[in-house]
Structures are given as C-alpha cells and as structure tokens.
Write a protein that holds these residues in place. Structure first.
Motif, short mmCIF file in Angstrom:
data_model
loop_
_atom_site.label_atom_id
_atom_site.label_comp_id
_atom_site.label_asym_id
_atom_site.label_seq_id
_atom_site.Cartn_x
_atom_site.Cartn_y
_atom_site.Cartn_z
N ALA A 79 21.91 -23.65 19.33
CA ALA A 79 21.46 -22.61 18.41
C ALA A 79 21.21 -23.17 17.02
CB ALA A 79 22.50 -21.49 18.35
N MET A 80 22.07 -24.08 16.53
CA MET A 80 21.89 -24.66 15.21
C MET A 80 20.61 -25.49 15.15
SD MET A 80 24.27 -27.45 13.22
CE MET A 80 23.81 -28.68 14.44
N GLU A 82 17.96 -25.19 17.01
CA GLU A 82 16.78 -24.32 17.10
C GLU A 82 16.46 -23.69 15.75
OE1 GLU A 82 17.40 -21.47 20.17
OE2 GLU A 82 16.71 -22.82 21.77
N ARG A 83 17.49 -23.34 14.98
CA ARG A 83 17.23 -22.80 13.64
C ARG A 83 16.58 -23.84 12.74
NH1 ARG A 83 22.49 -20.56 14.27
NH2 ARG A 83 23.33 -22.20 12.90
N LEU A 84 16.83 -25.12 13.04
CA LEU A 84 16.23 -26.20 12.26
C LEU A 84 14.91 -26.69 12.86
CD1 LEU A 84 19.46 -28.26 11.44
CD2 LEU A 84 18.27 -26.62 9.98
N ASN A 87 14.06 -28.20 19.52
CA ASN A 87 14.26 -27.54 20.81
C ASN A 87 15.00 -28.50 21.75
OD1 ASN A 87 14.21 -25.94 23.04
ND2 ASN A 87 12.01 -26.13 23.42
#
Length: 379
Positions: A79-80, A82-84, A87
C-alpha cells in the motif's frame, strides 16, 4: 527607678521579638506541611489527549518482520509503495528490514499546530530489534478518528539484543523506542478559558475535608463566596462580578494558595517486594503482639560405601540426612498502647526484631482483630 524601667522596656522588646520568631517558625512549618492548590487539583476540561497510529519502520539491519509470519507488514509495504507510484502487487517479497509498529503520543492541552510531540514506537510483528530504524510518515488520530499530529524520524532504542548459534542475550526492550520531538501537531483541540464564567476543579485524591478546605481558602482570599465544594472530588469556581481580570488570571492567583490536604488512614503493602508504607493518621488500639519463627533445615549429604579390596560386594551410595530445627521460643510480647502514632507503631513492631514480610502479616492480623484503625491496601 529609671534603670528598672529601662530593664522592663528591654525585656518587653525581647519578648516581642521572641513571639515574632515563634510565629514565623509556626507559619513556616505550616507552609511546609501544606500544598499548593495547583498540586492538589486539575481543571476540568484541561487534559492530555491520547493519539495512536499505525506505521512502518524501515532501515533495519535484518531484524525486521518476517513477511510470512506478519502478512499485515507485507500488505502495508504494498500500500505504501502504491501511494508512491510503485506497483508491486503479485510480486514475491523477502524484505527483512521493515517492521510494522504502533505509534502513540500524548497531545498536551493548548498544543498549537506546529508544536512538537515526543513519539513512542512499539513493534506489533515478530521483529527482533528496532535499533537504527526510521519511522515513515504516520498520521496520529484521536478517539474521534480525526488526525491531530504526524510522526516521522529516527528511533532511539535503549535495549539491545545479541547472540549466536549457541545462545543470546537481551537487555531492555529492543522492540520499543522513542522519537524525541518526532511528531508535529496538525490540529489543535478547541478549548478557550477567556469566555468562561465558572470552572470545576477536580481533586486528584477525592476527599470531603480537602475539597471544603480548598473552597474556604479561595473564599477567604477573594473576600467573597467564589468557591463551593460540590462533592469530594469537585470544587466549583465562579468568577466574581467585581473581578476585572480574565479567568486565566483568576486561576493563576488561586492555584498558588496553600491548603493542608486531608487523607484516609491507610497502610499500603507489597508482599512481593516487602515494601510497607504507613500513613501518619494510622492509629492502633491497645494490643499485645508476639511473633515467633519455626525454621526446619534438611540437608542431604549422601556418602559412597565401597567394599574391602579382598571382600565381595558392590559400591553403593548411602543416603545421609541431617535435620536441624530452630524455634524462636524466646520471643516476647510487644505491647502497643491505645491511640499510638506512627512512630510508636513502628517502634513497637521493630521491638519484635522482625523483617518486613513478617511485619506485613502482623499488620493484616491487627486489621482482622480490629485493633488497626486503617485501611490496608495490597499492591
């Protein structure tokens, strides 16, 4: 005659100075025995607020969570990233330098945006050590679900762990640490004292006598009925109409007043460590106490029995037991007079020549007999 008058004048002067000195000493002793209202109460509504958050610590030297045993850590990493904009879904991860942690902090009253907070970090996975790790930006929420602060920074760990294939040693708690000034306040808790006309003082140790004494001291200082004791734990403060300053000024003036707090007669004991705390208000009725110890020691000293060189037989171990009994039959009764104070009680118990653990048993027996007029609290 003139000389006699001079002597009387000097004597009167010395007596006056002596009385002033005694009054000053009495006031000094009274002030030392009393406590400030500031140290006895807290203002209702002005308190700390607990914050909590979930985050990731990176940069560990192979001491992080094992992703197989802590799947939430892997989900958090995905999740972290993906926020950055990275993928990683579907890819197999084997990171050992990341740990999932719970982040806690205490938001002090009247903290403004931009103020700094001390942060506590604790591992919730199977990480071995957080030393050298860095906490990634973690929002900290209050009980209402709102974000009040953000935490980030290098973790300071006081404990350590080291070991090899044959053994290991651990000192302290290496899976928990602190980040001094690692949090920044983003939102303040709205509370204003300027428009208030009344306040509630909450006693840290509720007591009817203490709450009434606080109200009386405040009313005497203000010269009007400003305070009223509502119950053992609450004193109501109403701002006088003639008081032209703000409520902050009123609280500042009142919290410096001295009050003699009252308390219950209590004995606190900790049987594990043998600690005994006896309050000065404890009283004992007349009672006689005797205490004796019966000690039995059993020592096993087995001996080896061997046959003669020319004889027949086998070598055998022969048990040998020594039993030693000590009975303190010479113990005498210790008599405690009625209404004794703390010093007399301690002296009477010390006269028996006993240790703290036996003294705890005696105090409990005194309570059962009705001779000890105090509450016993076992920690």
């Amino acid at each position: 005659m003139r000389q006699k008058s001079l002597i009387q004048s000097r004597l009167k002067k010395y007596v006056t100075l002596l009385l002033i000195t005694l009054i000053s000493l009495g006031n000094g002793l009274s002030a030392q025995a009393a406590s400030r209202i500031k140290d006895l109460v807290s203002i209702e509504g002005i308190r700390d607020n607990q914050l909590v958050g979930y985050g990731l610590v990176v940069g560990l030297n192979g001491t992080g969570d094992s992703l197989r045993n802590a799947p939430f850590t892997e989900q958090s990493i995905v999740a972290m990233l993906e926020r950055l904009g990275v993928n990683t879904r579907g890819a197999e991860m084997k990171a050992e330098n990341v740990a999932a942690v719970m982040v806690t902090a205490s938001l002090s009253p009247f903290a403004r945006p931009g103020n700094r907070l001390d942060i506590n970090v604790s591992s919730i996975g199977d990480a071995d050590n957080l030393r050298g790790g860095t906490l990634i930006v973690t929002p900290l929420k209050g009980a209402d679900g709102e974000v009040y602060a953000v935490a980030q920074g290098s973790i300071q760990v006081s404990g350590f762990s080291a070991g090899g294939d044959a053994g290991s040693i651990t000192q302290g708690v290496p899976t928990a640490g602190r980040i001094p000034n690692g949090g920044i306040v983003e939102k303040e808790v709205n509370y204003s004292m300027l428009t208030k006309k009344e306040l509630h003082l909450s006693l840290r140790t509720p007591d009817f006598t203490t709450s009434r004494r606080i109200a009386n001291v405040i009313n005497k200082e203000m010269g009007t009925k400003t305070a009223m004791a509502l119950d053992p734990s609450t004193v109501l403060i109403i701002k006088p109409e003639a008081y032209n300053n703000t409520m902050v000024d009123l609280v500042t003036d009142l919290e410096q007043l001295y009050v003699q707090p009252d308390r219950k007669a209590k004995v606190v004991v900790d049987e594990r460590s043998g600690i005994i705390v006896i309050g000065n208000e404890v009283r004992v009725s007349e009672v006689a106490i005797a205490q004796g110890n019966l000690t039995i020691r059993v020592n096993e000293t087995p001996q080896v029995s061997q046959p003669n060189p020319l004889g027949q037989g086998e070598t055998a171990v022969v048990p040998r037991t020594e039993v030693d009994i000590e009975d303190d039959a010479g113990k005498k009764f210790a008599l405690l007079k009625p209404g004794v104070n703390l010093q007399d009680l301690v002296d009477g118990l010390n006269a028996l020549g006993i240790g703290p653990r036996d003294m705890i048993a005696i105090l409990q027996a005194l309570k059962v007999s009705g001779a000890l007029h105090a509450e016993i609290e076992v920690m």
